[in-house]
Design a protein around this motif. Sequence first.
Motif, PDB file in Angstrom:
ATOM      1  N   UNK A   1       0.657  -1.265   0.101  1.00  0.00           N
ATOM      2  CA  UNK A   1       0.323  -0.047  -0.210  1.00  0.00           C
ATOM      3  C   UNK A   1       0.979   1.257   0.100  1.00  0.00           C
ATOM      4  N   UNK A   2       0.280   2.314   0.132  1.00  0.00           N
ATOM      5  CA  UNK A   2       0.828   3.631   0.109  1.00  0.00           C
ATOM      6  C   UNK A   2       1.569   3.988   1.372  1.00  0.00           C
ATOM      7  N   UNK A   3       2.823   4.365   1.166  1.00  0.00           N
ATOM      8  CA  UNK A   3       3.465   5.106   2.432  1.00  0.00           C
ATOM      9  C   UNK A   3       4.346   5.863   2.021  1.00  0.00           C
ATOM     10  N   UNK A   4       4.447   7.048   2.767  1.00  0.00           N
ATOM     11  CA  UNK A   4       5.441   8.252   2.467  1.00  0.00           C
ATOM     12  C   UNK A   4       5.918   8.663   3.908  1.00  0.00           C
ATOM     13  N   UNK A   5       7.333   8.958   3.771  1.00  0.00           N
ATOM     14  CA  UNK A   5       8.003   9.796   4.751  1.00  0.00           C
ATOM     15  C   UNK A   5       7.880  11.235   4.406  1.00  0.00           C
ATOM     16  N   UNK A   6       7.104  11.898   5.240  1.00  0.00           N
ATOM     17  CA  UNK A   6       6.595  13.353   4.677  1.00  0.00           C
ATOM     18  C   UNK A   6       7.805  14.452   4.900  1.00  0.00           C
ATOM     19  N   UNK A   7       9.028  14.183   4.668  1.00  0.00           N
ATOM     20  CA  UNK A   7      10.349  14.590   5.326  1.00  0.00           C
ATOM     21  C   UNK A   7      10.445  15.902   4.288  1.00  0.00           C
ATOM     22  N   UNK A   8       9.755  16.128   3.202  1.00  0.00           N
ATOM     23  CA  UNK A   8      10.360  17.122   2.350  1.00  0.00           C
ATOM     24  C   UNK A   8       9.123  17.607   1.452  1.00  0.00           C
ATOM     25  N   UNK A   9       9.166  18.804   0.684  1.00  0.00           N
ATOM     26  CA  UNK A   9       8.152  19.438   0.143  1.00  0.00           C
ATOM     27  C   UNK A   9       7.371  18.677  -1.037  1.00  0.00           C
ATOM     28  N   UNK A  10       8.414  17.754  -1.658  1.00  0.00           N
ATOM     29  CA  UNK A  10       7.842  16.870  -2.755  1.00  0.00           C
ATOM     30  C   UNK A  10       6.728  15.747  -2.280  1.00  0.00           C
ATOM     31  N   UNK A  11       7.526  15.067  -1.077  1.00  0.00           N
ATOM     32  CA  UNK A  11       6.619  14.258  -0.555  1.00  0.00           C
ATOM     33  C   UNK A  11       5.218  14.768   0.225  1.00  0.00           C
ATOM     34  N   UNK A  12       5.398  15.922   0.663  1.00  0.00           N
ATOM     35  CA  UNK A  12       4.335  16.515   1.280  1.00  0.00           C
ATOM     36  C   UNK A  12       3.079  16.619   0.312  1.00  0.00           C
ATOM     37  N   UNK A  13       3.272  17.295  -0.766  1.00  0.00           N
ATOM     38  CA  UNK A  13       2.506  17.426  -1.709  1.00  0.00           C
ATOM     39  C   UNK A  13       1.960  16.194  -2.255  1.00  0.00           C
ATOM     40  N   UNK A  14       2.774  15.146  -2.461  1.00  0.00           N
ATOM     41  CA  UNK A  14       2.350  13.796  -2.857  1.00  0.00           C
ATOM     42  C   UNK A  14       1.371  13.194  -2.015  1.00  0.00           C
ATOM     43  N   UNK A  15       1.639  13.143  -0.838  1.00  0.00           N
ATOM     44  CA  UNK A  15       0.679  12.686   0.110  1.00  0.00           C
ATOM     45  C   UNK A  15      -0.577  13.357   0.318  1.00  0.00           C
ATOM     46  N   UNK A  16      -0.399  14.921   0.196  1.00  0.00           N
ATOM     47  CA  UNK A  16      -1.663  15.780   0.034  1.00  0.00           C
ATOM     48  C   UNK A  16      -2.576  15.241  -1.193  1.00  0.00           C
ATOM     49  N   UNK A  17      -1.942  14.835  -2.371  1.00  0.00           N
ATOM     50  CA  UNK A  17      -2.445  14.548  -3.432  1.00  0.00           C
ATOM     51  C   UNK A  17      -3.177  13.139  -3.236  1.00  0.00           C
ATOM     52  N   UNK A  18      -2.644  12.202  -2.423  1.00  0.00           N
ATOM     53  CA  UNK A  18      -3.172  10.808  -2.384  1.00  0.00           C
ATOM     54  C   UNK A  18      -4.385  10.894  -1.536  1.00  0.00           C
ATOM     55  N   UNK A  19      -4.369  11.841  -0.213  1.00  0.00           N
ATOM     56  CA  UNK A  19      -5.455  11.936   0.574  1.00  0.00           C
ATOM     57  C   UNK A  19      -6.741  12.657   0.013  1.00  0.00           C
TER      58      UNK A  19
END
Length: 355
Positions: A216-234
């Motif tokens: 499944x989907x997992x992200x370490x939201x440690x940088x801006x790129x990952x934050x935006x990607x998690x935001x997209x997923x949610x």
Amino acid sequence: MKALVLAGGAGTRLRPITHTSAKQLVPVANKPVLFYGLEAIADAGITEVGIIVGDTSQEIHEAVGDGAKLGLDVTYIPQRAPLGLAHAVLIAREFLGDDDFVMYLGDNFIVGGISELVEEFRTERPDARILLTHVPNPGAFGVAELGADGRVIGLEEKPVRPRSDLALVGVYLFSAAVHEAVRAIEPSWRDELEITHAIQWLIDTGRDVQATTISGYWKDTGNVTDMLEVNRSVLERVDPLVEGSVDEASEVIGRVRVDAGARVTRSRIVGPAIIGPGAVITDSYVGPFTSVSENCLIEDCEIEYSIVLQSASVKGVRRVEASLIGRHVEVTPAPRNPAAHRLVLGDHSKVQISS
């Protein structure tokens, strides 16, 4: 079973946002990342939670409180410096006692929660269970090596030459055996007590260490790129709901949530997107995968695939995308300077000027 949540990191990769805010409280779909983990813990039936806090302890405490609103009983455990994940276990010894526990990194995001993993741990009773996922850049993570039988045979923290592409996800399940392990290891070259070293100690001493590879989907939201990607997923799972006001000259398309108190005027909102309470959208376009937090002002501009934090304003800017805009930020056009060319030319010069 208890939970130990780590919320003490400095968040250097999210600066300048984290100069004034805890990285675990940066919102995804207008909810702090930390809350997704706490909700997953509560959903798994765990109520006793210890939160490791550092320099941003007051902000974390103000956001989470005693945990009652999440169905949790929260104890705060101060860590004087970020000395490693195993150090967090070491200083939480009194809180944890001899109970099994799940350790959850507060800036990690896992779709689907951890209820099934917790139940499996309770049933199978290993000394430790780690979560793994395939990643394209394993050298940036703790990496696991599995034997032919699928059992963990080795772990390495941020290896130069990774032995696999299986990275450790920021959720670990432990029995009380880990307390002996964290006392037995020495600080790494980073001067930290590494949890990978503690788990390796368990392996080397014959303890039962199991692994689950998640798809499944997992992200370490440690940088801006990952934050935006998690935001997209949610946002892809947002239920459309309009509780605020949208005038007749505006258009709302797709999975859009307009919270109570928000106002949309002469604008176009294309989901998935969230407009937070008290936000004002005027003469603007808000595109897919955008979260606009409470009391923001978006006026005469276009914004897409972005996160806008509390009380920020973006006015008169033609296009903003893939951006993380902090609290109380003001984004406006640059002043227009008179366009002129000042020349000192010698005899027989030939000059071409693009006007």
